[in-house]
Design an enzyme around this catalytic site. Structure first.
Site, PDB file in Angstrom:
ATOM      1  N   ASP A   6      29.884 -47.513  -6.688  1.00  0.00           N
ATOM      2  CA  ASP A   6      28.789 -47.956  -7.546  1.00  0.00           C
ATOM      3  C   ASP A   6      28.422 -46.813  -8.484  1.00  0.00           C
ATOM      4  O   ASP A   6      27.812 -45.826  -8.062  1.00  0.00           O
ATOM      5  CB  ASP A   6      27.581 -48.352  -6.681  1.00  0.00           C
ATOM      6  CG  ASP A   6      26.387 -48.798  -7.503  1.00  0.00           C
ATOM      7  OD1 ASP A   6      26.597 -49.277  -8.639  1.00  0.00           O
ATOM      8  OD2 ASP A   6      25.241 -48.669  -7.011  1.00  0.00           O
ATOM      9  N   GLY A   8      26.150 -45.468 -11.058  1.00  0.00           N
ATOM     10  CA  GLY A   8      24.827 -45.668 -11.625  1.00  0.00           C
ATOM     11  C   GLY A   8      24.487 -44.569 -12.607  1.00  0.00           C
ATOM     12  O   GLY A   8      25.251 -43.610 -12.785  1.00  0.00           O
ATOM     13  N   ASN A   9      23.348 -44.676 -13.231  1.00  0.00           N
ATOM     14  CA  ASN A   9      22.953 -43.678 -14.229  1.00  0.00           C
ATOM     15  C   ASN A   9      22.579 -42.337 -13.613  1.00  0.00           C
ATOM     16  O   ASN A   9      22.647 -41.310 -14.287  1.00  0.00           O
ATOM     17  CB  ASN A   9      21.772 -44.211 -15.053  1.00  0.00           C
ATOM     18  CG  ASN A   9      22.183 -45.327 -15.980  1.00  0.00           C
ATOM     19  OD1 ASN A   9      22.977 -45.134 -16.891  1.00  0.00           O
ATOM     20  ND2 ASN A   9      21.662 -46.524 -15.738  1.00  0.00           N
ATOM     21  N   ILE A  12      26.816 -41.495  -8.590  1.00  0.00           N
ATOM     22  CA  ILE A  12      27.994 -42.303  -8.278  1.00  0.00           C
ATOM     23  C   ILE A  12      28.060 -42.346  -6.763  1.00  0.00           C
ATOM     24  O   ILE A  12      28.132 -41.307  -6.101  1.00  0.00           O
ATOM     25  CB  ILE A  12      29.286 -41.692  -8.842  1.00  0.00           C
ATOM     26  CG1 ILE A  12      29.176 -41.502 -10.364  1.00  0.00           C
ATOM     27  CG2 ILE A  12      30.488 -42.577  -8.515  1.00  0.00           C
ATOM     28  CD1 ILE A  12      30.362 -40.767 -10.970  1.00  0.00           C
ATOM     29  N   VAL A  13      28.019 -43.562  -6.206  1.00  0.00           N
ATOM     30  CA  VAL A  13      27.982 -43.710  -4.754  1.00  0.00           C
ATOM     31  C   VAL A  13      29.281 -44.355  -4.287  1.00  0.00           C
ATOM     32  O   VAL A  13      29.696 -45.395  -4.794  1.00  0.00           O
ATOM     33  CB  VAL A  13      26.777 -44.568  -4.306  1.00  0.00           C
ATOM     34  CG1 VAL A  13      26.670 -44.568  -2.786  1.00  0.00           C
ATOM     35  CG2 VAL A  13      25.481 -44.047  -4.923  1.00  0.00           C
ATOM     36  N   GLY A 107      23.795 -56.945 -14.738  1.00  0.00           N
ATOM     37  CA  GLY A 107      24.643 -55.873 -14.237  1.00  0.00           C
ATOM     38  C   GLY A 107      25.325 -56.237 -12.930  1.00  0.00           C
ATOM     39  O   GLY A 107      24.775 -56.986 -12.113  1.00  0.00           O
ATOM     40  N   ASP A 109      25.732 -54.415 -10.434  1.00  0.00           N
ATOM     41  CA  ASP A 109      24.964 -53.906  -9.296  1.00  0.00           C
ATOM     42  C   ASP A 109      23.911 -54.913  -8.853  1.00  0.00           C
ATOM     43  O   ASP A 109      23.671 -55.092  -7.646  1.00  0.00           O
ATOM     44  CB  ASP A 109      24.326 -52.558  -9.630  1.00  0.00           C
ATOM     45  CG  ASP A 109      23.476 -52.584 -10.896  1.00  0.00           C
ATOM     46  OD1 ASP A 109      23.685 -53.463 -11.760  1.00  0.00           O
ATOM     47  OD2 ASP A 109      22.586 -51.712 -11.027  1.00  0.00           O
ATOM     48  N   THR A 184      -3.450 -31.174 -12.288  1.00  0.00           N
ATOM     49  CA  THR A 184      -2.334 -31.807 -12.986  1.00  0.00           C
ATOM     50  C   THR A 184      -1.354 -32.481 -12.027  1.00  0.00           C
ATOM     51  O   THR A 184      -0.922 -33.619 -12.247  1.00  0.00           O
ATOM     52  CB  THR A 184      -1.571 -30.764 -13.840  1.00  0.00           C
ATOM     53  OG1 THR A 184      -2.478 -30.179 -14.774  1.00  0.00           O
ATOM     54  CG2 THR A 184      -0.423 -31.414 -14.592  1.00  0.00           C
TER      55      THR A 184
END
Length: 255
Positions: A6, A8-9, A12-13, A107, A109, A184
């Site tokens: 897979d 992805g952005n 990578i799996v 997609g 996925d 913050t």
């Protein structure tokens, strides 16, 4: 064994299945700077460390939302394993036990998520994927994908906030002790963590209202465990849902 990939952005799996059971996951950062030889070296090292041989693999299936990397990873795998890589697409979705209204606009996925959810529940379901994008995929009991909702993922929102404002840093994705930020860091944590909790709860509620029926809610993605106060909303949390869906695809889709 079957290798599922897979792209992805963010990561990578790689997932390995043996005798229809998930065995092992391996993930690396998504980089468009590396070449096929670089990825081949990384994969060889992983296989050596886990006592795996290329000859043990009988099938490879690849899903990608990063077009530039798709041919690079495909070339890597075909050279290393000597196997033709299966690529899910609108052309072969017809082999799946799913109905997809707009197959060219969803997609692979998300289709994999829907397939794994349907295989697991055979019921109307909402699949929430906490990845680079936060996605809600809705399918009915017959396996028809009704639609998808997409929002920026937690880390994406964090990077957008810190990247576009000079004085706001990236901070740990943790729940603050108070809803009201006092500095913050806690201000950003409250806005993101509590804000996204509300987003997900409201989206689930609105989808269920529109469906007007009971349904299963399944969470997946690398960040699915971070919003722990949402877990009561989920019937199941499965970080490997996409990989499992790709594994099922490999059984349905012809080579």
């Amino acid at each position: 064994m079957i290798l599922v990939i897979d792209i992805g952005n963010t990561n990578i799996v790689f997932g390995i299945f043996k005798d229809d059971q998930f065995q092992l996951e391996f993930r690396i950062d998504t980089s468009q700077q590396k070449q096929a030889s670089d990825y081949q070296m990384i994969l060889r090292s992983f296989m050596l460390e886990n006592n795996l041989k290329a000859s043990q693999f009988k099938k490879i299936i690849l899903s990608s939302v990063v077009p530039r990397l798709t041919p690079i990873i495909q070339e890597t795998c075909e050279h290393l394993f000597g196997l033709k890589v299966i690529r899910p697409s609108a052309e072969n979705y017809t082999y799946l036990p799913l109905k997809i209204k707009n197959p060219r606009q969803i997609g692979t996925d998300l289709v994999a998520n829907a397939l794994a959810a349907w295989q697991a529940t055979q019921n109307t379901s909402i699949v929430i994927d906490f990845g680079t994008a936060l996605t809600f995929t809705v399918l009915d009991a017959s396996g028809e994908i009704k639609g998808v909702n997409i929002a920026p993922g937690l880390k994406t929102a964090m990077k957008a906030l810190s990247g576009n404002t000079a004085q706001l840093p990236e901070i740990p994705l943790e729940f603050p002790k108070s809803v009201i930020g006092t500095d913050t860091v806690t201000a950003i944590q409250s806005g993101l963590m509590i804000g996204y909790t509300g987003l997900v709860k409201h989206m689930i509620s609105e989808i269920k209202n529109e469906l007007n029926q009971s349904c299963k809610v399944i969470a997946t993605g690398g960040l699915s465990s971070i919003l722990e106060n949402l877990h009561s909303e989920f019937d199941q949390v499965d970080k490997h849902l996409t990989l499992k869906g790709l594994f099922y695809m490999s059984k349905y889709i012809e080579k």
